[in-house]
Design a protein around this motif. Sequence first.
Motif, PDB file in Angstrom:
ATOM      1  N   PHE A 107      12.813  35.252 -66.267  1.00 10.66           N
ATOM      2  CA  PHE A 107      13.350  34.366 -67.309  1.00 10.66           C
ATOM      3  C   PHE A 107      13.836  33.040 -66.718  1.00 10.66           C
ATOM      4  O   PHE A 107      13.572  31.984 -67.245  1.00 10.66           O
ATOM      5  CB  PHE A 107      14.535  35.020 -68.026  1.00 10.66           C
ATOM      6  N   GLN A 108      14.606  33.138 -65.635  1.00  7.70           N
ATOM      7  CA  GLN A 108      15.320  31.946 -65.164  1.00  7.70           C
ATOM      8  C   GLN A 108      14.590  31.152 -64.092  1.00  7.70           C
ATOM      9  O   GLN A 108      14.913  29.978 -63.889  1.00  7.70           O
ATOM     10  CB  GLN A 108      16.686  32.350 -64.596  1.00  7.70           C
ATOM     11  N   GLU A 155      14.972  24.591 -64.210  1.00  6.75           N
ATOM     12  CA  GLU A 155      13.523  24.538 -64.446  1.00  6.75           C
ATOM     13  C   GLU A 155      13.225  24.397 -65.935  1.00  6.75           C
ATOM     14  O   GLU A 155      13.772  25.131 -66.747  1.00  6.75           O
ATOM     15  CB  GLU A 155      12.845  25.784 -63.865  1.00  6.75           C
ATOM     16  N   THR A 156      12.336  23.459 -66.246  1.00  9.39           N
ATOM     17  CA  THR A 156      12.135  23.114 -67.659  1.00  9.39           C
ATOM     18  C   THR A 156      11.195  24.071 -68.391  1.00  9.39           C
ATOM     19  O   THR A 156      10.973  23.906 -69.582  1.00  9.39           O
ATOM     20  CB  THR A 156      11.577  21.685 -67.791  1.00  9.39           C
ATOM     21  N   ASP A 157      10.641  25.054 -67.674  1.00  7.04           N
ATOM     22  CA  ASP A 157       9.817  26.027 -68.390  1.00  7.04           C
ATOM     23  C   ASP A 157      10.429  27.428 -68.314  1.00  7.04           C
ATOM     24  O   ASP A 157       9.731  28.430 -68.397  1.00  7.04           O
ATOM     25  CB  ASP A 157       8.374  26.034 -67.870  1.00  7.04           C
ATOM     26  N   ARG A 158      11.741  27.469 -68.165  1.00 13.75           N
ATOM     27  CA  ARG A 158      12.429  28.765 -68.104  1.00 13.75           C
ATOM     28  C   ARG A 158      13.612  28.762 -69.053  1.00 13.75           C
ATOM     29  O   ARG A 158      13.974  27.725 -69.616  1.00 13.75           O
ATOM     30  CB  ARG A 158      12.925  29.038 -66.688  1.00 13.75           C
ATOM     31  N   LEU A 159      14.231  29.937 -69.181  1.00  6.12           N
ATOM     32  CA  LEU A 159      15.391  30.123 -70.059  1.00  6.12           C
ATOM     33  C   LEU A 159      16.587  30.593 -69.240  1.00  6.12           C
ATOM     34  O   LEU A 159      16.411  31.070 -68.120  1.00  6.12           O
ATOM     35  CB  LEU A 159      15.082  31.225 -71.090  1.00  6.12           C
ATOM     36  N   VAL A 160      17.749  30.496 -69.827  1.00  5.01           N
ATOM     37  CA  VAL A 160      18.895  31.199 -69.242  1.00  5.01           C
ATOM     38  C   VAL A 160      18.802  32.642 -69.724  1.00  5.01           C
ATOM     39  O   VAL A 160      18.514  32.885 -70.896  1.00  5.01           O
ATOM     40  CB  VAL A 160      20.246  30.627 -69.737  1.00  5.01           C
ATOM     41  N   ALA A 161      19.061  33.583 -68.826  1.00  3.64           N
ATOM     42  CA  ALA A 161      19.013  35.002 -69.201  1.00  3.64           C
ATOM     43  C   ALA A 161      20.410  35.487 -69.545  1.00  3.64           C
ATOM     44  O   ALA A 161      21.410  34.821 -69.246  1.00  3.64           O
ATOM     45  CB  ALA A 161      18.441  35.813 -68.053  1.00  3.64           C
ATOM     46  N   VAL A 169      22.066  35.746 -62.702  1.00  5.74           N
ATOM     47  CA  VAL A 169      21.986  35.661 -64.169  1.00  5.74           C
ATOM     48  C   VAL A 169      23.065  34.710 -64.699  1.00  5.74           C
ATOM     49  O   VAL A 169      24.205  34.736 -64.238  1.00  5.74           O
ATOM     50  CB  VAL A 169      22.088  37.080 -64.800  1.00  5.74           C
ATOM     51  N   GLY A 170      22.697  33.875 -65.659  1.00  2.45           N
ATOM     52  CA  GLY A 170      23.623  32.843 -66.142  1.00  2.45           C
ATOM     53  C   GLY A 170      24.677  33.346 -67.096  1.00  2.45           C
ATOM     54  O   GLY A 170      25.789  32.824 -67.142  1.00  2.45           O
ATOM     55  N   THR A 171      24.329  34.369 -67.910  1.00  2.00           N
ATOM     56  CA  THR A 171      25.279  34.826 -68.931  1.00  2.00           C
ATOM     57  C   THR A 171      25.268  36.345 -69.047  1.00  2.00           C
ATOM     58  O   THR A 171      24.330  37.013 -68.612  1.00  2.00           O
ATOM     59  CB  THR A 171      24.951  34.222 -70.324  1.00  2.00           C
ATOM     60  N   PHE A 172      26.322  36.851 -69.645  1.00  2.00           N
ATOM     61  CA  PHE A 172      26.459  38.280 -69.944  1.00  2.00           C
ATOM     62  C   PHE A 172      26.783  38.426 -71.420  1.00  2.00           C
ATOM     63  O   PHE A 172      27.371  37.519 -72.009  1.00  2.00           O
ATOM     64  CB  PHE A 172      27.624  38.880 -69.142  1.00  2.00           C
ATOM     65  N   MET A 173      26.437  39.560 -72.006  1.00  2.00           N
ATOM     66  CA  MET A 173      26.869  39.866 -73.374  1.00  2.00           C
ATOM     67  C   MET A 173      27.737  41.119 -73.337  1.00  2.00           C
ATOM     68  O   MET A 173      27.341  42.120 -72.744  1.00  2.00           O
ATOM     69  CB  MET A 173      25.661  40.099 -74.293  1.00  2.00           C
TER      70      MET A 173
END
Length: 739
Positions: A171-172, A178-184, A227-231
């Motif tokens: 994902f990241q 990177e402009t073709d990825r996401l934050v996970a 990983v950038g975030t947690f839920m």
Amino acid sequence: MQKSGKTLTDDQVSARVEAILAGMSLEEKIGQLNQIGGAEWSQGPKPEEVIRRGGAGSVLWLNDTRKFNALQKIAVEESPSKIPLLFALDVIHGYRTIFPVPLAMASSWDPDVAERAQAVAAKEARAAGLHWTFGPMLDIARDARWGRIVEGAGEDPYLGAAMARAQVRGFQGETLGETDRLVACAKHFAGYGAADGGRDYDPVYLSETQLRNVIFPPFQAAVKAGVGTFMSAYMDLNNVPASGNHWLLRDVLRGEWGFEGFVVSDAMAVANLVIQGHARDARDAAFRGLYAGVDMDMASHTYSNHLAGLVKDGTLDPAIIDASVRSILAIKVRMGLFENPYVDETLLEKVAALPEHRQEARRAAQRSMVLLRNEGGLLPLAKTLRRVAVIGPLADSMEATEGSWLVFGHKPAAVTVLQGIRARLPQAQVSYAPGPDIRRDLGNMFEDWMNEGKTPPQTPEESDAAFEHAVDVARGAEVVVMVLGEKANMAGEFASRASLDLPGRQEELLKAVVALGKPVVLVLLNGRPLSIPWAAENVPAILEAWEPGSEGGTAVADILFGDANPGGKLPATFPRKSSHSPLYYARTLTHLPESSPNYRSRYWDGLPTPVYPFGYGLSYTTFAFSNLKVSAAEVKLGASLEVSVDVTNTGKLAGDEVAQLYIHQRAGLDSRPMRELKGFRRITLQPGETQTVTFTLGPEELGYWSTNAGKWVQEAEAFDVWVGGDSTASLHAEFNVVR
Ligand code: BGC
């Protein structure tokens, strides 16, 4: 595609963040902690109004590229501090090109499959204007009744951790810029998969031993992978809501593991603190959620309604708000959103569903499928067949092939199993009958909201007619392919089941078709382990295809006709009966060993042994394991040793085997599981070829969190080690850990 190419140092990021923060009002700061719904059915005031006054940091449940740009324009041009929004959605196993569901990807036992899949998903989703996905889901699930087992990697923490790392990387990418990825987003922290009775959202009781040895490893692996975030999870964990759990979110996640990203609640979870009987009212919930460590409130508007009041009357230290805002802004800065807030509206159609993406999805599906049975070498089938019947309610279902959890507005576009078989046999007569329909007994709240799934049920007469027709169609064929299992809405959120049997009349139909005396191949499309003891003894060939995605039908045909050789392995135990759940291999043992002649079954009404154990899966070729060696009979505490094994392809076709290493610590402060996976490698071998596979066992693999010690320990004790093709591997060696 252009990468941003610019990686900011930590100092640069924090200088930037402090500069922004210094200019923000309290209301705007609270706005950054507010995630609002973009769907029509979302609660709260209109997104445009909220964004204009700086009242939202992120938008979810929206999948509309133009609208993303329109809302972003309001945020960066009209809101007081001009902070860009983060657009978030659940991109679980593909955006336009759909990959096998995560449980299936875990069946590949090839982390590279998951990494590549999530990289494609990220590329497509980012091109649509999304920045942030609510994945990977890292909940270990040992009870297949729990519907969300489909979203994770199954029952094992070691396999789960490997899949967690791979998905975060996919994902990241290397950095968040990177402009073709996401934050996970690692979710759902923590313990959600252990709900009482497998009932979604029900309470969870897990000891610290289980949390640390079983539930946490994939989450900690995600932190290590950046990983950038947690839920935070919904349910009560040992009577403390996970979304109000200071120990989980502050002490463990940030304190022990050093997580520096931000935590978002699950949807409405902050407001739910009231329902859970933890918070007195919404104001109290806002305080408790933030204090516990939930930085962003997903969709419940509890923070936006109450945090300012809590600060003004002195209940809440505004420094807590600042800390949360910092971690959210830092992600936006690292993502380069201040420089590039908009998405090129022509990009999606250029990158989505590129042929190479479909190719990647086909390869992932091939590698995820698990051959459960192949009596007499019925598979692969000959391409010279003239009359094939394809039977079952899922045989021509794009929805069941793509599986659960697709993005809003997704239009199904999968190759079904029927289409896949027809394409492979252009000269043959491939006839089809769905048989009786299957459906949930009780509806799904998501479908109710979205007004889907409203077809009326079949009458008993219609069901009988469909049954008879299916048997008739099967009667005329040389080979029958039955495509049975679960519809997409039968696994996933709000999709737990009390039974693990084939839903509806599918087994009855299977029996009627098998009774015709034809060769029958059962292809399963499903999102959880099923209890199929009858099929396991009476249907000669069974392929577990899971929910295989856009190219699922092509990949099934690849395997059925021998263009690909299956090599997947089960990431979760298949119980004989639903009531044996939770059933998993890494249990501790009391009383007589299972191997003892006097061993008594734990139930008097049948053996609770699995139909198929964890790690199980066949190939069109055969493998032998030999020459198991440990590099030393003794290893010092804290040191590592190597375990090597020779794997030989003893059959006539090239194929893949997954070498799996299990250990057992014979004695210690705590009882240890009979077996635990501590290494695996999927390899390809030509006929007759032998490869030596080497694993390293060090303190990380040989230590555990002990109840008696109340901490991590590694002990000087004797160990067993087994290596083989599943969790019942018999090739055995031993070694001692010494002082
Ligand atoms: C689910 C989460 C999901 C969120 C946002 C919740 O109901 O539990 O997994 O990410 O909704 O869609």
